[in-house]
Design an enzyme around this catalytic site. Structure first.
Site, PDB file in Angstrom:
ATOM      1  CG  ASP A 115      75.904   1.895  29.008  1.00 51.31           C
ATOM      2  OD1 ASP A 115      76.752   2.785  28.862  1.00 51.31           O
ATOM      3  OD2 ASP A 115      75.377   1.632  30.108  1.00 51.31           O
ATOM      4  CG  ASN A 148      74.495  10.657  27.535  1.00 58.50           C
ATOM      5  OD1 ASN A 148      74.120   9.936  26.606  1.00 58.50           O
ATOM      6  ND2 ASN A 148      74.777  10.152  28.730  1.00 58.50           N
TER       7      ASN A 148
HETATM    8  C1  IPE Z   1      72.396   5.535  28.166  1.00 55.77           C
HETATM    9  O1  IPE Z   1      73.662   5.261  28.679  1.00 55.77           O
HETATM   10  C2  IPE Z   1      72.496   6.494  27.034  1.00 55.77           C
HETATM   11  C3  IPE Z   1      73.164   6.003  25.835  1.00 55.77           C
HETATM   12  C4  IPE Z   1      73.610   4.788  25.632  1.00 55.77           C
HETATM   13  C5  IPE Z   1      73.318   6.972  24.789  1.00 55.77           C
HETATM   14  P1  IPE Z   1      74.227   6.016  29.958  1.00 55.77           P
HETATM   15  O2  IPE Z   1      75.574   5.451  30.195  1.00 55.77           O
HETATM   16  O3  IPE Z   1      74.139   7.490  29.760  1.00 55.77           O
HETATM   17  O4  IPE Z   1      73.184   5.582  31.079  1.00 55.77           O
HETATM   18  P2  IPE Z   1      73.314   5.547  32.656  1.00 55.77           P
HETATM   19  O5  IPE Z   1      73.779   6.891  33.091  1.00 55.77           O
HETATM   20  O6  IPE Z   1      74.318   4.489  33.001  1.00 55.77           O
HETATM   21  O7  IPE Z   1      71.938   5.189  33.155  1.00 55.77           O
HETATM   22  C1  IPE Z   2      77.867   4.654  25.928  1.00 50.21           C
HETATM   23  O1  IPE Z   2      79.015   4.400  26.647  1.00 50.21           O
HETATM   24  C2  IPE Z   2      77.984   5.883  25.062  1.00 50.21           C
HETATM   25  C3  IPE Z   2      77.189   7.029  25.528  1.00 50.21           C
HETATM   26  C4  IPE Z   2      76.420   7.056  26.552  1.00 50.21           C
HETATM   27  C5  IPE Z   2      77.285   8.229  24.742  1.00 50.21           C
HETATM   28  P1  IPE Z   2      79.349   5.156  28.013  1.00 50.21           P
HETATM   29  O2  IPE Z   2      80.137   6.372  27.665  1.00 50.21           O
HETATM   30  O3  IPE Z   2      78.134   5.393  28.794  1.00 50.21           O
HETATM   31  O4  IPE Z   2      80.275   4.077  28.701  1.00 50.21           O
HETATM   32  P2  IPE Z   2      80.322   3.695  30.243  1.00 50.21           P
HETATM   33  O5  IPE Z   2      78.925   3.424  30.690  1.00 50.21           O
HETATM   34  O6  IPE Z   2      80.931   4.874  30.956  1.00 50.21           O
HETATM   35  O7  IPE Z   2      81.172   2.476  30.286  1.00 50.21           O
HETATM   36 MG    MG Z   3      77.183   4.320  30.212  1.00 48.62          MG
END
Ligand code: IPE
Ligand code: IPE
Ligand code: MG
Length: 246
Positions: free
Chosen positions: A20, A68
């Site tokens: 993340d 997602n």
């Molecule tokens: C969790 O991250 C999913 C992945 C890393 C693929 P998110 O960024 O989607 O999670 P939330 O929304 O902060 O809980």
């Molecule tokens: C993790 O990074 C990747 C996926 C969830 C696909 P994020 O895209 O969630 O990054 P933040 O949480 O917005 O920083």
């Molecule tokens: Mg995230």
């Protein structure tokens, strides 16, 4: 070097990572989220390589959750493109390094092009046996458990199994992770301390490790820190410390 302090005989068998922070990494640098995801791929490459070097046999990466799909279509498109591109360029390395690719999640929900690339890589690497690299794609633990319950209920209805015979091993056999051992160490980057619908059943006794490092910055040394932290814990599985240390 932290790596010198690691006890190679006490490494986890199965590491799972919630990767993340790509978006926040990019925002901090004034870059687009797309560039954040691109840099995240470099972390994936380095971590896979290092887990392999450490002879850890199972690595599971949360790449795209079922929730997602609610992101802006443009970002979903970027992530799908990146996935196809990475599968294409990394396949050679998977073959060379004897890594078997595996996926968990609702693969049928992915665009056909992604599905084909995933299937191809899984098929080509199916006999590899140094490490199993599992990518969670369109994965949600509640959806996984919903499927398990439906499948078992239908087997009971068809009299394939009886209600009395349902136990944890039957449940395990219906999970996406049926061929994987329980998770020993779950890492989440970016400072968030939540599970976000990842492997709920499988992390029952996993050690949880949260770090503020954003995923594109998470490299070898950060993995070693997580492993060192893991090695300083006592996994009691409900027993007393005295029982563990006999
Ligand atoms: C969790 O991250 C999913 C992945 C890393 C693929 P998110 O960024 O989607 O999670 P939330 O929304 O902060 O809980
Ligand atoms: C993790 O990074 C990747 C996926 C969830 C696909 P994020 O895209 O969630 O990054 P933040 O949480 O917005 O920083
Ligand atoms: Mg995230």
């Amino acid at each position: 070097m932290i790596i010198d302090n690691l006890d190679k005989s006490k490494l986890p068998n199965h590491i799972a990572i919630i990767m993340d922070g790509n978006g926040r990494w990019a925002a901090k640098k004034g870059l687009s989220r797309t560039l954040g995801h691109n840099s995240g791929v470099e972390s994936v490459q380095e971590i896979v390589e290092e887990v392999l070097n450490l002879n850890i046999p199972y690595l599971t990466l949360y790449a795209f959750s079922s929730d997602n799909w609610n992101r802006p279509p443009h970002e979903i498109g970027t992530l799908m493109d990146l996935l196809v591109e990475s599968l294409k360029t990394e396949l050679k390395k998977l073959i060379k390094n004897n890594i078997r690719l595996n996926t968990i999640g609702d693969i049928s929900a992915l665009p056909k092009l992604v599905q084909n690339e995933v299937k191809r890589a899984i098929d080509i690497t199916k006999n590899n046996n140094k490490m199993v690299l599992t990518i969670a794609l369109s994965y949600g633990a509640r959806e996984e458990l919903e499927n398990v319950i439906k499948e078992i209920a239908s087997e009971v209805k068809n009299n394939t199994i009886s209600l009395e015979n349902i136990d944890q091993s039957i449940i395990n056999k219906h999970l996406y992770t049926r061929n994987l051992p329980d998770v020993d160490l779950l890492i989440r980057t970016s400072g968030e301390q939540r599970i976000s619908n990842f492997l709920l059943w499988q992390i029952a006794y996993a050690e949880l490790y949260f770090t503020d490092v954003l995923w594109p910055d998470f490299r070898k040394k950060d993995l070693y820190s997580a492993l060192l932290n893991y090695q300083n814990r006592e996994r009691r599985f409900g027993k007393t410390s005295e029982q563990i240390n006999v």
